[in-house]
Write an enzyme that holds these catalytic residues in place. Sequence first.
Site, PDB file in Angstrom:
ATOM      1  N   ASP A  67      16.427   3.935  -6.087  1.00 44.36           N
ATOM      2  CA  ASP A  67      15.595   5.134  -6.123  1.00 44.36           C
ATOM      3  C   ASP A  67      16.310   6.361  -5.589  1.00 44.36           C
ATOM      4  O   ASP A  67      17.386   6.257  -4.987  1.00 44.36           O
ATOM      5  CB  ASP A  67      14.289   4.908  -5.333  1.00 44.36           C
ATOM      6  N   ASN A 136       4.039  -1.097   3.704  1.00 45.62           N
ATOM      7  CA  ASN A 136       2.889  -1.137   2.791  1.00 45.62           C
ATOM      8  C   ASN A 136       3.157  -2.021   1.567  1.00 45.62           C
ATOM      9  O   ASN A 136       2.380  -2.042   0.624  1.00 45.62           O
ATOM     10  CB  ASN A 136       2.509   0.280   2.336  1.00 45.62           C
ATOM     11  N   HIS A 138       5.814  -1.801  -0.521  1.00 40.06           N
ATOM     12  CA  HIS A 138       6.581  -1.259  -1.661  1.00 40.06           C
ATOM     13  C   HIS A 138       7.972  -1.893  -1.758  1.00 40.06           C
ATOM     14  O   HIS A 138       8.581  -2.271  -0.766  1.00 40.06           O
ATOM     15  CB  HIS A 138       6.642   0.275  -1.635  1.00 40.06           C
ATOM     16  N   GLU A 143       4.942   2.001  -5.020  1.00 39.94           N
ATOM     17  CA  GLU A 143       3.902   2.005  -3.993  1.00 39.94           C
ATOM     18  C   GLU A 143       2.740   1.099  -4.415  1.00 39.94           C
ATOM     19  O   GLU A 143       2.650   0.713  -5.596  1.00 39.94           O
ATOM     20  CB  GLU A 143       3.412   3.446  -3.802  1.00 39.94           C
TER      21      GLU A 143
HETATM   22  C1  F6R Z   1      15.133   2.154  -0.316  1.00 41.20           C
HETATM   23  C2  F6R Z   1      13.912   1.578  -0.841  1.00 41.20           C
HETATM   24  C3  F6R Z   1      12.777   1.189   0.029  1.00 41.20           C
HETATM   25  C4  F6R Z   1      13.193   0.554   1.359  1.00 41.20           C
HETATM   26  C5  F6R Z   1      11.964   0.245   2.201  1.00 41.20           C
HETATM   27  C6  F6R Z   1      12.334  -0.314   3.551  1.00 41.20           C
HETATM   28  O1  F6R Z   1      16.048   2.456  -1.355  1.00 41.20           O
HETATM   29  O2  F6R Z   1      13.813   1.446  -2.010  1.00 41.20           O
HETATM   30  O3  F6R Z   1      11.946   0.297  -0.675  1.00 41.20           O
HETATM   31  O4  F6R Z   1      13.923  -0.622   1.112  1.00 41.20           O
HETATM   32  O5  F6R Z   1      11.221   1.417   2.398  1.00 41.20           O
HETATM   33  O6  F6R Z   1      12.974   0.689   4.278  1.00 41.20           O
HETATM   34  P1  F6R Z   1      13.713   0.358   5.656  1.00 41.20           P
HETATM   35  O7  F6R Z   1      14.775  -0.598   5.336  1.00 41.20           O
HETATM   36  O8  F6R Z   1      14.235   1.699   6.112  1.00 41.20           O
HETATM   37  O9  F6R Z   1      12.669  -0.191   6.548  1.00 41.20           O
END
Ligand code: F6R
Length: 259
Positions: A67, A136, A138, A143
């Site tokens: 992303d 959450n 995702h 989301e």
């Molecule tokens: C990042 C992404 C997100 C993260 C997720 C966990 O490219 O796609 O899905 O993997 O938000 O984030 P952290 O690892 O910072 O807790």
Amino acid sequence: MRVVILPTEQEASDFAADFIEKLIIDKENAVLGLATGSSVLLTYEALIKKYQSGKMSFKNITTFNLDEYVGLKPHHIQSYRHYMNRKLFNHIDIDQKRTYIPECFNKDYELSCENYESTIKSLGGIDIQVLGIGTNGHIGFNEPTSSLSSRTRVKTLTQNTIENNSRFFKDNETQPSLAITMGIGTIMDSKQILLLGLGKHKSKAIAEVIEGPVSSFFPGSILQQHKNVIVVVDKHAASDLKLYDYYIHTEKMHQKYMC
Ligand code: F6R
């Protein structure tokens, strides 16, 4: 689903890096799907060390990131392009022309998304997709309530995600509320998926991914329907798993009979 529980975040990340290294040794032109955020940082550090010690090369590797924030130019310090360069690409011998991240600065987002999907396909698909998990549920920026068969597209971020990621932005910086993300269908097309969960704050999310009902309300739960998923967690992130002891036992069996 293979569940690997290790005592510390460092050991879990080293395991993930070894797993990726093995894949690259088996297939030197592998296509990796990569994530940003905190969960993958120690894994990237371990991969950099392996490269620096001459153990592995990324020369023939292609990468696709999950992303990117809409509106941030690649040189913006909070863009995921900037993150990937800083945290991994600048330290290894990868050909940067083969490191793909959704293009969010060109206004024709729909075309960027279509191109992303077709580039992944034209290169034979993703061999291993590395994921973190949002509190959450995702995966990527898919989301809650994202279609379970979605493709790469623009997504509106939830307040929860914006708040969780606000730690990376300075007070005077505008934080984007939109992102382009690979879809859940795109992620599920990967041949193999490795999800990393580190720390107590991820324990509920990890339990939902592995043991919860499959639901678009908790997108990571869809991984239960993929036939080749490995979830790597430290013992704190695993602490809400009902079948904790069973996973420890099955991994022992795996190490004894399959490795
Ligand atoms: C990042 C992404 C997100 C993260 C997720 C966990 O490219 O796609 O899905 O993997 O938000 O984030 P952290 O690892 O910072 O807790």
